[in-house]
Scaffold this motif. Structure first.
Motif, mmCIF file in Angstrom:
data_model
loop_
_atom_site.group_PDB
_atom_site.id
_atom_site.type_symbol
_atom_site.label_atom_id
_atom_site.label_comp_id
_atom_site.label_asym_id
_atom_site.label_seq_id
_atom_site.Cartn_x
_atom_site.Cartn_y
_atom_site.Cartn_z
ATOM 1 N N LEU A 89 -2.661 -0.379 -2.837
ATOM 2 C CA LEU A 89 -3.284 0.868 -2.361
ATOM 3 C C LEU A 89 -2.486 1.439 -1.187
ATOM 4 N N LEU A 90 -2.080 0.548 -0.282
ATOM 5 C CA LEU A 90 -1.306 1.009 0.875
ATOM 6 C C LEU A 90 0.049 1.553 0.420
ATOM 7 N N ASP A 91 0.664 0.858 -0.526
ATOM 8 C CA ASP A 91 1.939 1.327 -1.068
ATOM 9 C C ASP A 91 1.776 2.715 -1.694
ATOM 10 N N GLY A 92 0.640 2.913 -2.347
ATOM 11 C CA GLY A 92 0.365 4.208 -3.013
ATOM 12 C C GLY A 92 0.276 5.376 -2.055
ATOM 13 N N VAL A 93 0.015 5.092 -0.770
ATOM 14 C CA VAL A 93 -0.027 6.186 0.210
ATOM 15 C C VAL A 93 1.166 6.104 1.174
ATOM 16 N N GLY A 94 2.197 5.362 0.750
ATOM 17 C CA GLY A 94 3.445 5.330 1.519
ATOM 18 C C GLY A 94 3.400 4.420 2.739
ATOM 19 N N LEU A 95 2.509 3.421 2.725
ATOM 20 C CA LEU A 95 2.446 2.487 3.866
ATOM 21 C C LEU A 95 2.886 1.100 3.406
ATOM 22 N N LYS A 96 3.568 0.382 4.317
ATOM 23 C CA LYS A 96 4.006 -0.981 3.976
ATOM 24 C C LYS A 96 2.805 -1.921 3.913
ATOM 25 N N ALA A 97 2.959 -3.005 3.160
ATOM 26 C CA ALA A 97 1.868 -3.977 3.019
ATOM 27 C C ALA A 97 1.451 -4.545 4.382
ATOM 28 N N GLU A 98 2.445 -4.672 5.301
ATOM 29 C CA GLU A 98 2.121 -5.249 6.628
ATOM 30 C C GLU A 98 1.143 -4.375 7.412
ATOM 31 N N THR A 99 1.047 -3.092 7.045
ATOM 32 C CA THR A 99 0.103 -2.203 7.745
ATOM 33 C C THR A 99 -1.310 -2.759 7.636
ATOM 34 N N GLY A 100 -1.564 -3.497 6.567
ATOM 35 C CA GLY A 100 -2.891 -4.065 6.360
ATOM 36 C C GLY A 100 -3.309 -4.994 7.491
#
Ligand code: SF4
Length: 323
Positions: free
Chosen positions: A138-149
């Motif tokens: 989901l984060l990748d789908g909005v242009g954010l890296k997985a680490e943002t989680g």
């Protein structure tokens, strides 16, 4: 032939109780949203845009109430549904990207924990690792890296927070996404990036989107259909190109004329006057005190909605007048 609407709204009215009588914040709004369609709702503050969106989610709180109308979300009648059906429909059928991402996120939970809570609240039976993989996607789908989680809201920029809100809104693949001025607190470049992200996820899901805003230029770029609200009513709604090329309601004309252009870059043309009181609306057309075309008829006769040849709907006695 157009597809069956994912959302249809008919004669929606929301009133707020005040000591002076009911304030008609939304007054007879009707529209439909097709799958994959992007509708922009524009108007000044207090025109009823945000209240309309809250009513679609059944999130109007006292002293407000939905006074009449129908809201159908696929096969669900949102206004007749039980509280638990409404709760289940939020996020899974209809989701909101809120105006203030700052306030929408829980400051003491990491991004992944907040999305995980949402998945669990909606009955996810997946194992923790599978849910985390879903969150990363989901984060990748909005242009954010997985680490943002693993970050907390205070560690994110405004644009990142808004992307997290988009990821949460689309986590359960809703068919309708509501976005209430999602870019208003962001600078112009980040605004564009966030809107591109919203369009990207909307296209992937094939969802319909309603974008609330007051920026006509942004709507021209984003929306397939634009609805202009004034004093709780949709005064003009139609395909974006036609509406910008040949606006039929004087208020729409004035909104478009107030856009900055290269030729008029040193002259700002605002709309004189103020929106009317929703408790004590002027007789006749609610726009008449500010309308350059108003005549005696406008001061006494409320304009009915007209449907023009191109399918546009306009509330003005003189909608078909040339000029
Ligand atoms: Fe203006 Fe009259 Fe049309 Fe209202 S009905 S928008 S006052 S011309």
């Amino acid at each position: 032939m157009s597809a069956a609407p994912v959302l249809s709204v008919e004669d929606l009215a929301v009133h707020f109780a005040t000591p002076k009588g009911p304030a008609r914040a939304v007054d007879g709004v009707t529209f439909a949203l097709e799958p994959g369609q992007r509708l922009g709702l524009v108007g000044e503050s207090g025109s009823g845009k945000s209240t309309t969106v809250l009513a679609l989610m059944r999130m109007i709180r006292p002293p407000g109430r939905i006074a009449r109308g129908h809201v159908r979300l696929g096969d669900v009648d949102m206004l007749a549904a039980s509280p638990s059906e409404v709760r289940q429909s939020r996020f899974s059928r209809i989701a909101l990207v809120p105006q203030g991402a700052m306030n929408a996120l829980n400051p003491v939970l990491s991004v992944a924990a907040q999305i995980d809570d949402l998945l669990l609240a909606h009955g996810s039976a997946e194992a923790k690792t599978a849910r985390r993989a879903r969150i990363d996607a989901l984060l990748d789908g909005v242009g954010l890296k997985a680490e943002t989680g693993d970050l907390f809201p205070h560690q994110l920029s405004g644009g990142m927070k808004q992307r997290v809100c988009i990821a949460m809104a689309v986590a359960l693949s809703p068919s309708v996404i509501l976005a209430d001025e999602p870019t208003s607190a962001l600078d112009v470049i980040v605004q564009k990036q966030v809107l591109r992200t919203l369009i990207g996820v909307q296209k992937r899901l094939g969802a319909g989107v309603i974008l609330i805003g007051h920026d006509m230029a942004l709507m021209a770029q984003f929306a397939h259909v634009v609805g202009v609200m004034y004093a709780g009513q949709l005064v003009e709604i139609g395909p974006t190109k036609a509406l910008f090329a040949d606006p039929r309601h004087p208020y729409t004309r004035m909104l478009i004329a107030s856009l900055p252009s290269f030729e008029r870059r040193f002259t700002f043309r605002g709309i004189p006057g103020l929106p009317p009181s929703l408790v004590d609306r002027p007789e006749g057309c609610p726009f008449h005190p500010r309308c350059p075309r108003a005549d005696a008829r406008c001061r006494v006769e409320t304009p009915a909605e007209q449907t023009l040849a191109d399918g546009r709907r306009v509330r003005c006695h003189y909608a078909t007048e040339v000029g």
